[in-house]
Structure formats: structure tokens, C-alpha cells
Design a protein around this motif. Structure first.
Motif, PDB file in Angstrom:
ATOM      1  N   THR A  74      42.918  41.202  40.767  1.00 21.63           N
ATOM      2  CA  THR A  74      41.596  40.599  40.873  1.00 21.63           C
ATOM      3  C   THR A  74      41.144  40.660  42.321  1.00 21.63           C
ATOM      4  O   THR A  74      41.919  40.978  43.222  1.00 21.63           O
ATOM      5  CB  THR A  74      41.599  39.116  40.416  1.00 21.63           C
ATOM      6  OG1 THR A  74      42.458  38.357  41.261  1.00 21.63           O
ATOM      7  CG2 THR A  74      42.027  38.987  38.962  1.00 21.63           C
ATOM      8  N   ARG A 100      36.845  38.398  40.336  1.00 17.81           N
ATOM      9  CA  ARG A 100      36.534  39.531  39.458  1.00 17.81           C
ATOM     10  C   ARG A 100      37.785  40.338  39.189  1.00 17.81           C
ATOM     11  O   ARG A 100      38.665  40.433  40.035  1.00 17.81           O
ATOM     12  CB  ARG A 100      35.504  40.461  40.120  1.00 17.81           C
ATOM     13  CG  ARG A 100      34.250  39.787  40.574  1.00 17.81           C
ATOM     14  CD  ARG A 100      33.286  39.678  39.437  1.00 17.81           C
ATOM     15  NE  ARG A 100      31.975  39.414  40.003  1.00 17.81           N
ATOM     16  CZ  ARG A 100      31.171  38.479  39.564  1.00 17.81           C
ATOM     17  NH1 ARG A 100      31.523  37.733  38.570  1.00 17.81           N
ATOM     18  NH2 ARG A 100      29.995  38.293  40.121  1.00 17.81           N
ATOM     19  N   LYS A 101      37.842  40.936  38.032  1.00 16.95           N
ATOM     20  CA  LYS A 101      38.913  41.872  37.704  1.00 16.95           C
ATOM     21  C   LYS A 101      38.653  43.180  38.421  1.00 16.95           C
ATOM     22  O   LYS A 101      37.515  43.532  38.712  1.00 16.95           O
ATOM     23  CB  LYS A 101      38.950  42.145  36.192  1.00 16.95           C
ATOM     24  CG  LYS A 101      39.599  41.059  35.398  1.00 16.95           C
ATOM     25  CD  LYS A 101      41.044  40.991  35.742  1.00 16.95           C
ATOM     26  CE  LYS A 101      41.865  40.357  34.661  1.00 16.95           C
ATOM     27  NZ  LYS A 101      43.235  40.176  35.091  1.00 16.95           N
TER      28      LYS A 101
END
Length: 165
Positions: A74, A100-101
Motif C-alpha cells: 500500500t 491506497r493499494k
């Protein structure tokens, strides 16, 4: 960036942006020690989940375990919305951000999507001249709850911040 301008403190403003960018880079690299190094030795990190970590070493150690598990691959996105200096060696930054990934992303590549978390950073300049995070408090922005509150109690709506005008 919608940050309040600091024409009189450009070097400090740049140094604080660089500090937060280093924290984001350490996060994306999954490097807990480097993430913790952005904090003062006695710094405090109040996470979104409400966990309180004390000290750069503990923050780094705990985040390393998170980077190796729940937060693997992430990246942290942080945008400063307000930066205020309180004396020569202290500042407070209010940010929008999210996790966020997708691992590392080029600096300045943008957040993409809505940023659903807020964080308030207390920043201090050490005797070595470097800015570090003394404390951070993270909160989820609950837009629906906020809108409902504003509708029922209009006086609870804050005035527009200069950065939002």
C-alpha cells in the motif's frame, strides 16, 4: 495543493513537505524504520483505528509489522490543506489523505480518488535543524454524518477555510 501560502517561510514550508513525502515514500517501500524516523524520539502516532504509539522506535516497529501484513503493498497519500507556523520551530499541518493499494507511485503523481481521512500533524524543528513529526492524529471523514448534522443543525457548519475559497 490548497494549502495556505507561506511566502515568509518558503524553506520551512518546503522542508515540511519533504518530511511528509519521506514518510509516504517509507510507507510505499514498506520500511517501518524509515517511517518511524520521521517522528521525534518521543513522538506520538494516534492511528485511524485509535491505537496510540509512543516514540519513533515503537512507531517504526509497529508499522513494519503492519507493512508486512495488513498494509502490504500500500501507499500513503497525504495532501496538506492548511499549514500554520507557531513560532520559529513549531508548525501544525492539517491534511487530507488515504491509504491506497498498489505500492510506490511517483512523487506528484496525484492521489486519485476521494481522500477519506484527515490528519493533524504537530511538527517541530530539532536542534539539528530538521523538521520531524511530534504528533499525528488521524480521523476518518464521515461525509454522510457531517451532511446530516449540517442539515439538522446549520450552525454546526464551519465557515469556508481560506484554502476552500
Amino acid at each position: 495543493m490548497t494549502e495556505t501560502a507561506h511566502q515568509d517561510r518558503p524553506a520551512d514550508t518546503e522542508a515540511i513537505h519533504a518530511l511528509l513525502a519521506r514518510g509516504c515514500a517509507a510507507w510505499a517501500a514498506g520500511d517501518g524504520a524509515a517511517y518511524g524516523a520521521q517522528f521525534t524520539p518521543d513522538g506520538t502516532d494516534v492511528t485511524y483505528a485509535g491505537t496510540v504509539y509512543h516514540g519513533a522506535d515503537e512507531i517504526g516497529r509497529a508499522h513494519q509489522d503492519l507493512f508486512d501484513s495488513f498494509l502490504k503493498n500500500t501507499r500513503l497519500v497525504v495532501e496538506i490543506t492548511d499549514l500554520r507556523f507557531h513560532g520559529p520551530d513549531t508548525a501544525v499541518a492539517v491534511t487530507r489523505g488515504d491509504v491506497r493499494k498498489g505500492g510506490p507511485k511517483a512523487p506528484g503523481a496525484g492521489a486519485g480518488g476521494r481522500l477519506g481521512k484527515l490528519a493533524t500533524y504537530t511538527l517541530v524543528r530539532g536542534t539539528d535543524g530538521a523538521w520531524r513529526i511530534a504528533a499525528v492524529q488521524k480521523t476518518r471523514h464521515k461525509r454522510l454524518t457531517e451532511a446530516f448534522s449540517f442539515r439538522l443543525r446549520p450552525a454546526t457548519r464551519p465557515a469556508p477555510h481560506p484554502s476552500e475559497r
